[in-house]
Design a protein around this motif. Structure first.
Motif, PDB file in Angstrom:
ATOM      1  N   ALA A  48      -6.277  -2.417  -1.349  1.00 49.63           N
ATOM      2  CA  ALA A  48      -6.206  -3.854  -1.177  1.00 49.63           C
ATOM      3  C   ALA A  48      -4.560  -4.319  -0.920  1.00 49.63           C
ATOM      4  N   ASN A  49      -4.446  -5.193  -0.313  1.00 42.39           N
ATOM      5  CA  ASN A  49      -3.006  -5.887  -0.151  1.00 42.39           C
ATOM      6  C   ASN A  49      -2.143  -4.654   0.230  1.00 42.39           C
ATOM      7  N   ALA A  50      -0.935  -4.379  -0.495  1.00 39.87           N
ATOM      8  CA  ALA A  50       0.002  -3.278  -0.083  1.00 39.87           C
ATOM      9  C   ALA A  50      -0.318  -2.000  -0.734  1.00 39.87           C
ATOM     10  N   GLU A  51      -1.490  -1.985  -1.607  1.00 42.02           N
ATOM     11  CA  GLU A  51      -1.476  -0.882  -2.197  1.00 42.02           C
ATOM     12  C   GLU A  51      -1.694   0.190  -1.087  1.00 42.02           C
ATOM     13  N   THR A  52      -1.517   1.664  -1.696  1.00 43.48           N
ATOM     14  CA  THR A  52      -1.304   2.752  -0.503  1.00 43.48           C
ATOM     15  C   THR A  52      -1.833   3.958  -1.162  1.00 43.48           C
ATOM     16  N   PRO A  53      -2.443   4.859  -0.811  1.00 44.69           N
ATOM     17  CA  PRO A  53      -2.966   5.939  -1.409  1.00 44.69           C
ATOM     18  C   PRO A  53      -1.764   6.917  -1.670  1.00 44.69           C
ATOM     19  N   VAL A  54      -0.618   6.923  -1.202  1.00 46.00           N
ATOM     20  CA  VAL A  54       0.478   7.483  -1.475  1.00 46.00           C
ATOM     21  C   VAL A  54       0.725   7.405  -3.011  1.00 46.00           C
ATOM     22  N   ALA A  55       0.507   6.010  -3.544  1.00 41.11           N
ATOM     23  CA  ALA A  55       1.061   5.966  -4.775  1.00 41.11           C
ATOM     24  C   ALA A  55      -0.120   6.535  -5.684  1.00 41.11           C
ATOM     25  N   GLN A  56      -1.247   7.020  -5.399  1.00 41.91           N
ATOM     26  CA  GLN A  56      -2.341   7.534  -6.077  1.00 41.91           C
ATOM     27  C   GLN A  56      -2.300   8.906  -5.825  1.00 41.91           C
TER      28      GLN A  56
END
Ligand SMILES: [Fe+2]
Length: 235
Positions: A175-183
């Motif tokens: 959602a929004n700016a969320e990115t799988p990179v941060a996960q």
């Protein structure tokens, strides 16, 4: 093999396939350490699926604003000397840095996104990627359908992604700016489903945009290069 236009900071936690939103020369842009990467094709190269007007606003206004906002927000902070991917991972999940994360992650997501598209894209993925897709999804067509369903189902603004989790491919949405990179996931491909990506051309018909992008613009070669890079990282 490095993909043209991709930087790989040696101390990146996530080993990101990061396009050229990167540190500019401090000698020439001391006050603007992150720069807007150029599109890898002309504004009209993706027509008729994505119009030149959409691409021009999307890149020249929206993406540019994320980069410029990030620069303003990190100026004078401990984040000012970090690469974009480092800023994303350093601010992810931190309420006190939410504004920086939102802008930096959007800058990263867009830099990645442009490479996921190409004129006369779509079709079949290269062999190694195709085999990996078939292992995970059964067929390339099922993968396409999952990617489309995820992109269409994302409530509000966001992204749909083909990612590697460990050694397995999966489709996720953010959602929004969320990115799988941060996960801790490794992205191979993404579709932007913020309205600014399609509203001028498709209005409320997000599904038409998503299906056209997957069928006609998907840069499977870029996804395959990311897969090969991640595989090499594990050696
Ligand atoms: Fe966007």
């Amino acid at each position: 093999m490095e993909t043209p236009g991709i930087s790989q900071p040696s101390n990146s936690q996530a080993r990101l396939p990061l396009p050229t939103t990167e540190k500019a020369s401090m000698a020439t842009q001391a006050m603007a350490p992150l720069s807007l990467p150029p599109l890898p094709y002309a504004d009209n190269a993706l027509e008729p699926v994505i119009s030149a007007k959409t691409l021009s606003f999307h890149h020249g206004k929206h993406h540019r604003t994320y980069v410029e906002n990030t620069n303003k927000l990190i100026a004078g902070t401990e984040l000012a000397d970090l690469s974009l991917d480092q800023i994303v991972t350093a601010t992810a999940g931190r309420a006190d840095h939410a504004n920086i994360f939102n802008n930096a992650a959007q800058a990263w997501n867009h830099s990645f996104y442009w490479h996921c598209l190409k004129p006369k894209g779509g079709g079949e993925p290269p062999t190694a990627l195709k085999q990996k897709i078939e292992e995970a999804f059964g067929s390339v067509d099922t993968c396409r359908k999952e990617l489309a369903s995820s992109a269409i189902a994302q409530f509000g603004s966001g992204w749909a992604w083909l990612v590697l989790e460990g050694s397995k491919l999966k489709v996720v949405k953010t959602a929004n700016a969320e990115t799988p990179v941060a996960q801790g996931l490794r992205p191979l491909l993404t579709i932007d489903v913020w309205e600014h990506a399609y509203y001028l051309d498709y209005q409320n018909k997000r599904a038409d945009h998503v299906n056209a992008v997957i069928d006609k613009l998907t840069n499977w070669e870029f996804a395959a290069e990311n897969l090969a890079r991640f595989a090499a990282d594990r050696l």
